[in-house]
Design a protein around this motif. Structure first.
Motif, PDB file in Angstrom:
ATOM      1  N   ASN A 261      -2.657   3.038  -2.747  1.00 39.43           N
ATOM      2  CA  ASN A 261      -1.431   3.787  -2.471  1.00 39.43           C
ATOM      3  C   ASN A 261      -0.531   3.848  -3.707  1.00 39.43           C
ATOM      4  O   ASN A 261       0.674   3.633  -3.648  1.00 39.43           O
ATOM      5  N   GLY A 262      -1.135   4.140  -4.854  1.00 34.80           N
ATOM      6  CA  GLY A 262      -0.385   4.278  -6.094  1.00 34.80           C
ATOM      7  C   GLY A 262      -0.275   3.009  -6.889  1.00 34.80           C
ATOM      8  O   GLY A 262       0.370   3.014  -7.955  1.00 34.80           O
ATOM      9  N   GLN A 263      -0.874   1.916  -6.434  1.00 39.26           N
ATOM     10  CA  GLN A 263      -0.833   0.645  -7.153  1.00 39.26           C
ATOM     11  C   GLN A 263      -2.260   0.169  -7.420  1.00 39.26           C
ATOM     12  O   GLN A 263      -3.144   0.277  -6.567  1.00 39.26           O
ATOM     13  N   PHE A 264      -2.449  -0.389  -8.611  1.00 39.02           N
ATOM     14  CA  PHE A 264      -3.774  -0.853  -9.036  1.00 39.02           C
ATOM     15  C   PHE A 264      -3.814  -2.374  -8.942  1.00 39.02           C
ATOM     16  O   PHE A 264      -3.003  -3.077  -9.555  1.00 39.02           O
ATOM     17  N   ASP A 265      -4.767  -2.884  -8.182  1.00 38.90           N
ATOM     18  CA  ASP A 265      -4.893  -4.326  -7.982  1.00 38.90           C
ATOM     19  C   ASP A 265      -5.503  -4.963  -9.231  1.00 38.90           C
ATOM     20  O   ASP A 265      -6.616  -4.631  -9.641  1.00 38.90           O
ATOM     21  N   GLY A 266      -4.765  -5.918  -9.839  1.00 34.91           N
ATOM     22  CA  GLY A 266      -5.260  -6.592 -11.032  1.00 34.91           C
ATOM     23  C   GLY A 266      -6.507  -7.407 -10.796  1.00 34.91           C
ATOM     24  O   GLY A 266      -7.195  -7.788 -11.753  1.00 34.91           O
ATOM     25  N   ALA A 267      -6.825  -7.713  -9.530  1.00 28.04           N
ATOM     26  CA  ALA A 267      -8.050  -8.466  -9.249  1.00 28.04           C
ATOM     27  C   ALA A 267      -9.284  -7.707  -9.712  1.00 28.04           C
ATOM     28  O   ALA A 267     -10.310  -8.332 -10.032  1.00 28.04           O
ATOM     29  N   LEU A 500      -7.307  11.664  -0.287  1.00 28.79           N
ATOM     30  CA  LEU A 500      -7.004  10.225  -0.262  1.00 28.79           C
ATOM     31  C   LEU A 500      -5.502   9.978  -0.134  1.00 28.79           C
ATOM     32  O   LEU A 500      -5.063   9.126   0.637  1.00 28.79           O
ATOM     33  N   LYS A 501      -4.717  10.736  -0.870  1.00 31.27           N
ATOM     34  CA  LYS A 501      -3.267  10.543  -0.815  1.00 31.27           C
ATOM     35  C   LYS A 501      -2.710  10.895   0.554  1.00 31.27           C
ATOM     36  O   LYS A 501      -1.711  10.312   1.002  1.00 31.27           O
ATOM     37  N   ALA A 502      -3.353  11.835   1.219  1.00 30.62           N
ATOM     38  CA  ALA A 502      -2.866  12.245   2.539  1.00 30.62           C
ATOM     39  C   ALA A 502      -3.191  11.214   3.608  1.00 30.62           C
ATOM     40  O   ALA A 502      -2.475  11.118   4.614  1.00 30.62           O
ATOM     41  N   THR A 503      -4.257  10.438   3.414  1.00 33.35           N
ATOM     42  CA  THR A 503      -4.697   9.504   4.456  1.00 33.35           C
ATOM     43  C   THR A 503      -4.316   8.052   4.193  1.00 33.35           C
ATOM     44  O   THR A 503      -4.243   7.259   5.124  1.00 33.35           O
ATOM     45  N   MET A 504      -4.070   7.694   2.954  1.00 34.13           N
ATOM     46  CA  MET A 504      -3.800   6.296   2.639  1.00 34.13           C
ATOM     47  C   MET A 504      -2.354   5.935   2.953  1.00 34.13           C
ATOM     48  O   MET A 504      -1.429   6.680   2.606  1.00 34.13           O
ATOM     49  N   THR A 505      -2.156   4.786   3.599  1.00 34.52           N
ATOM     50  CA  THR A 505      -0.821   4.299   3.952  1.00 34.52           C
ATOM     51  C   THR A 505      -0.565   2.972   3.245  1.00 34.52           C
ATOM     52  O   THR A 505      -1.509   2.287   2.821  1.00 34.52           O
ATOM     53  N   PRO A 506       0.702   2.560   3.114  1.00 32.68           N
ATOM     54  CA  PRO A 506       0.986   1.269   2.481  1.00 32.68           C
ATOM     55  C   PRO A 506       0.326   0.095   3.204  1.00 32.68           C
ATOM     56  O   PRO A 506      -0.134  -0.852   2.557  1.00 32.68           O
ATOM     57  N   GLU A 507       0.272   0.151   4.531  1.00 34.72           N
ATOM     58  CA  GLU A 507      -0.347  -0.945   5.282  1.00 34.72           C
ATOM     59  C   GLU A 507      -1.842  -1.020   4.994  1.00 34.72           C
ATOM     60  O   GLU A 507      -2.399  -2.119   4.823  1.00 34.72           O
ATOM     61  N   ARG A 510      -2.355  -2.550   1.526  1.00 35.90           N
ATOM     62  CA  ARG A 510      -2.182  -4.006   1.520  1.00 35.90           C
ATOM     63  C   ARG A 510      -3.395  -4.696   2.125  1.00 35.90           C
ATOM     64  O   ARG A 510      -3.835  -5.744   1.637  1.00 35.90           O
ATOM     65  N   TRP A 511      -3.965  -4.133   3.204  1.00 36.42           N
ATOM     66  CA  TRP A 511      -5.129  -4.743   3.837  1.00 36.42           C
ATOM     67  C   TRP A 511      -6.334  -4.715   2.894  1.00 36.42           C
ATOM     68  O   TRP A 511      -7.062  -5.699   2.775  1.00 36.42           O
ATOM     69  N   ILE A 512      -6.531  -3.604   2.199  1.00 37.67           N
ATOM     70  CA  ILE A 512      -7.639  -3.503   1.250  1.00 37.67           C
ATOM     71  C   ILE A 512      -7.449  -4.507   0.108  1.00 37.67           C
ATOM     72  O   ILE A 512      -8.409  -5.143  -0.342  1.00 37.67           O
ATOM     73  N   ARG A 513      -6.204  -4.657  -0.348  1.00 34.22           N
ATOM     74  CA  ARG A 513      -5.934  -5.611  -1.426  1.00 34.22           C
ATOM     75  C   ARG A 513      -6.237  -7.039  -0.974  1.00 34.22           C
ATOM     76  O   ARG A 513      -6.811  -7.832  -1.722  1.00 34.22           O
ATOM     77  N   ARG A 514      -5.868  -7.376   0.263  1.00 36.38           N
ATOM     78  CA  ARG A 514      -6.127  -8.724   0.764  1.00 36.38           C
ATOM     79  C   ARG A 514      -7.613  -8.982   0.976  1.00 36.38           C
ATOM     80  O   ARG A 514      -8.050 -10.132   0.910  1.00 36.38           O
ATOM     81  N   MET A 515      -8.378  -7.934   1.230  1.00 32.07           N
ATOM     82  CA  MET A 515      -9.809  -8.090   1.462  1.00 32.07           C
ATOM     83  C   MET A 515     -10.629  -8.068   0.176  1.00 32.07           C
ATOM     84  O   MET A 515     -11.867  -8.087   0.235  1.00 32.07           O
TER      85      MET A 515
END
Length: 831
Positions: A261-267, A500-507, A510-515
């Protein structure tokens, strides 16, 4: 009850007789005889001891993993996490700047007993934002910050928060760092020296961008393990440079940012680092902890606190980095332009740049750390023309993190860099390689302030090419990757990104980042997992009744052999993978058809071509040369001594800090109260004068010394000898140069007028040239006829157009001796 909670206690009780019998404290009658009867060679006892030890180590290992998970969760819940080993206070919050960023400037508070001298040059460390959190440059006493604090420098740290500000860009980060440095300068009005700035890894190229845009706020710059030339590399090494090509360009970066959602996970960046060395990631690092579980837990957890402190980058930031640096290689070729039209040209950097890299670094190998020099400059003369000083130091073995994490590196290389920053700051423009050697003993022992000595050796581009290993044919391949990356990114943005931008939500982000697999690995082994509840109880019981096995246990030996074999197998798989990846890259992007499809086949120009000089830059250089020509015969003794010093040392194969120490000590004698900045200006000015016209510059030495007494000139020569002797005996070449200087200084000695020649009224007056150089104007000191003496001076031949070559021998052997009166003329006496 204890047997029920810990089965190991039951097994220990059953075989307690064996253990006590081995220690000479047997309490079971006949246990030794019984053991010898059923196990005459001791294999059974060795097997049980090893089994018990391995079971205990397994429990302790799992408990450390549980602590690591708890530490990770606690660290990620902090609003301002860092791993600094020093107390700090926030001076400037980047979120309050006109263009907000998630960076902040911290003042580092020294440990109790450490004295800070506010008169010393400030020291600033900028940490890399490459997936991990801040603090690696100062997370233990033997670190970059620790070394600077120990030396008494006021220290500052530029760190960052876990999440970027909305709309934050790389240019915003660069401007924030410039604002922070300006604030540091304001905090130290008592010193005229600009801060020394250290940039680790990704922070290195950020600092170089900032220094190119705002060179006036930087002192010496140290970039440690920082990649600046991303196309450079040696075949068979540096596999990361092929990543962009094998992924088809930067579209995968945009995809990852859109999933976030516009943020890149450093992991994801951390995972790329870990894939470079699967043997260390999946086995060696973990086995080292398991094998040394009684002693390594603290060190392991300390490092994992930083390695697992994943942060988030903005989508715009990472896309800019990948497109313009990793794939485009536009920083080292001056192709980047800011949003307000300023070109980022690293040739604008006015501060000395120290490049610290290692041959054992597979993330930033020497070609990527040094290739920018080859990208920007034609030769060493081009570096000198741009008034730039570049120093590089190469470690032989340490890895990427060891460059700015290893305690041994900090105690050696970083200590020397910090202690010699003033010396580096006054080095004449050029290219140097520095090496750290063990300090010696002897009559100059007082000049060795530390255990090591920093030595500087001038280098040329032929020597630099031995490290950069530039191959022009590879440039076309990487240029092809850059073109295909632009095409694929455009196609992705046209067809896939809108969905992707139309379907991706902040929640969902966050779930993808945690997984993420790396993040999940920390969380699964923590107190949040119900299965880990028994671990602390079992670990405490084991620690109270620990039975470590001896290293000579045959099964422990088999374990070590098996571990080594597994590491060798994983390394072989890695080497095979990297070799195949390189071959595929070279074959695919070396295809003439593919190169022609993107418009590059048959193109004769070098795709990593050096940027040309702008017309205004050429006019500036010409104007500067004219100014220097006018100053060749201007000045006094200070200019003459410095010019002589640079000329003689310029013929030396190497110089070191001892020369500077003596020169610094004698600087106050030659000109009391001179600031280091003025001293630096003098050194550079005299260096350029020698570079511009060496013959005229040397022949002007008698003019600069005109009016000085024999005692003065003898003192200057003695001073030069004292400085030269600091680094040992002069080489044959430098000794010849010093003899030239002595002969030229002898020409400036006062001459005795002929007795038959009448003395005029003008000659009876006090000669103006006899005044000390420090008290008379430079113009007067530059004129040998200011005294209007009737005797013929040695400079008369110059005034008639008969220039004396600085390389010619003296007229006689006696006249070459500094103590000889032959050829000297006494000063005119007053009547």
């Amino acid at each position: 009850m204890n047997f029920l909670t810990n089965p190991l206690l039951a097994a220990t009780a059953i075989t307690d007789g064996w253990s006590k019998q081995q220690n000479g404290h047997s309490t079971l009658p006949g246990s030794a005889a019984l053991a010898s009867l059923f196990d005459p060679f001791g294999f059974g006892r060795a097997a049980f001891d090893y089994w018990r030890d391995s079971a205990e180590r397994s429990i302790l290992y799992l408990d450390v993993m549980r602590e690591r998970g708890n530490q990770y969760l606690e660290h990620m819940e902090q609003t301002k996490p860092n791993v600094l080993g020093f107390d700090t206070e926030v001076l400037v919050d980047g979120r309050t700047l006109p263009r907000p960023t998630n960076y902040e400037l911290l003042r580092v508070l020294p440990h109790e007993g450490t004295e800070i001298d506010q008169q010393k040059r400030p020291f600033v460390v900028v940490d890399p934002r490459a997936g991990h959190g801040p603090g690696i440059g100062g997370f233990k006493p033997d670190s970059e910050l620790g070394v600077a604090l120990k030396a008494g420098h006021p220290c500052y740290f530029i760190g960052f928060l876990p999440f970027p500000e909305p709309g934050q860009t790389v240019e915003d980060v660069v401007e924030s760092e410039v604002a922070f440095l300006r604030h540091v300068i304001e905090l130290h009005p008592e010193t005229s020296e600009k801060p020394m700035v250290v940039g680790n890894c990704q922070a290195g190229w950020q600092l170089m961008m900032a220094a190119a845009l705002e060179p006036d706020v930087f002192g010496p710059i140290l970039i440690a393990g920082a990649p600046l030339s991303y196309w450079a590399g040696e075949h068979g090494k540096a596999p990361m440079r092929y990543t962009g090509g094998m992924a088809g360009g930067s579209w995968i970066t945009a995809l990852t940012s859109d999933i976030g959602n516009g943020q890149f996970d450093g992991a994801w960046l951390v995972q790329n680092f870990e894939r470079l060395n699967p043997a260390n990631t999946h086995w060696k690092k973990q086995y080292h902890l398991y094998d040394n579980i009684d002693t390594e837990a603290g060190r392991y957890l300390e490092f994992e606190r930083w390695w697992g402190g994943h942060v988030v980058l903005g989508g715009e930031e990472i896309q800019y980095i990948v497109d313009n640096l990793f794939i485009g290689n536009r920083l080292s070729t001056a192709q980047l332009v800011t949003h307000d039209g300023r070109r980022i040209d690293l040739r604008n950097v006015r501060s000395p740049v120290v490049v610290f890299c290692s041959r054992g670094d597979d993330i930033t190998p020497p070609p990527q750390a040094l290739g920018w020099v080859r990208d920007l400059y034609e030769d060493v003369d081009d570096i000198v023309a741009n008034e730039q000083t570049i120093v590089y130091c190469m470690h032989d073995t340490t890895g990427h993190l060891g460059i700015f994490v290893s305690g041994s590196v900090s105690r050696k290389e970083h200590t020397e860099f910090t202690a010699n920053m003033d010396y580096i700051d006054v080095l004449p423009p050029g290219l140097y390689e520095t090496s750290v050697t063990k300090a010696g003993t002897g009559e100059d022992a007082e000049l060795y302030e530390r255990d090591y000595l920093l030595e500087f050796t001038p280098r040329n581009f032929e020597e630099l090419d031995q490290e950069v290993k530039h191959k022009p044919e590879d440039d076309r391949r990487f240029a092809t990757v850059a073109r295909i990356s632009e095409i694929n990114l455009g196609m992705y943005r046209l067809f896939l990104q809108p969905w992707l931008k139309a379907t991706m939500t902040p929640e969902a982000a966050r779930w993808i980042r945690r997984m993420h697999p790396i993040r999940l690995g920390y969380k699964l082994l923590s107190d949040r997992n119900p299965l880990s509840v028994p671990l602390p109880v079992m670990a405490d019981a084991v620690r109270k009744n620990r039975h470590p096995v001896s290293q000579d246990n045959v099964f422990k030996t088999f374990e070590s052999m098996g571990s080594d074999q597994l590491v060798a197998s994983l390394n072989a798989m890695r080497d095979l993978r990297d070799a195949n990846t390189e071959k595929m890259f070279m074959d695919i992007y070396g295809q003439p058809l593919l190169q022609a499809a993107v418009g590059l086949h048959g193109d004769a120009h070098v795709h990593r071509r050096r940027p040309g000089a702008e017309p205004e830059r050429r006019r500036f250089v010409e104007q500067r040369q004219e100014e220097l020509r006018a100053k060749i015969a201007s000045g006094g003794a200070h200019e003459a001594v410095m010019r002589s010093l640079i000329y003689v040392l310029g013929g030396a194969p190497a110089t070191d800090e001892r020369n500077f120490k003596r020169l610094r000590a004698s600087r106050a004698e030659l000109e009391p109260g001179i600031q280091l900045s003025e001293f630096k200006r003098l050194v550079r000015e005299q260096f350029f004068i020698l570079k511009l016209d060496r013959e005229k510059a040397l022949n002007s030495l008698p003019t600069l010394l005109a009016g000085h007494t024999n005692d003065d000139i003898d003192g200057y020569l003695s001073h030069l000898e004292h400085v030269f002797a600091a680094s040992g005996e002069l080489s044959e070449h430098t000794a010849e140069r010093f003899e030239q200087i002595k002969a030229l200084f002898d020409k400036a000695r006062p001459s005795k007028p002929a007795t038959s020649q009448p003395v005029t009224e003008e000659a009876s007056a006090e000669p103006t040239a006899a005044k000390p150089a420090a008290t008379r104007p430079a113009e007067t000191a530059a004129k040998p006829d200011a005294a209007k003496t009737t005797s013929k001076t040695p400079t008369d031949t110059e005034q008639k157009g008969e220039k004396t070559s600085a390389t010619n021998e003296p007229a006689s052997e006696e006249s070459a001796k500094p103590g000889s009166d032959t050829g000297r003329r006494k000063a005119p006496r007053k009547r």
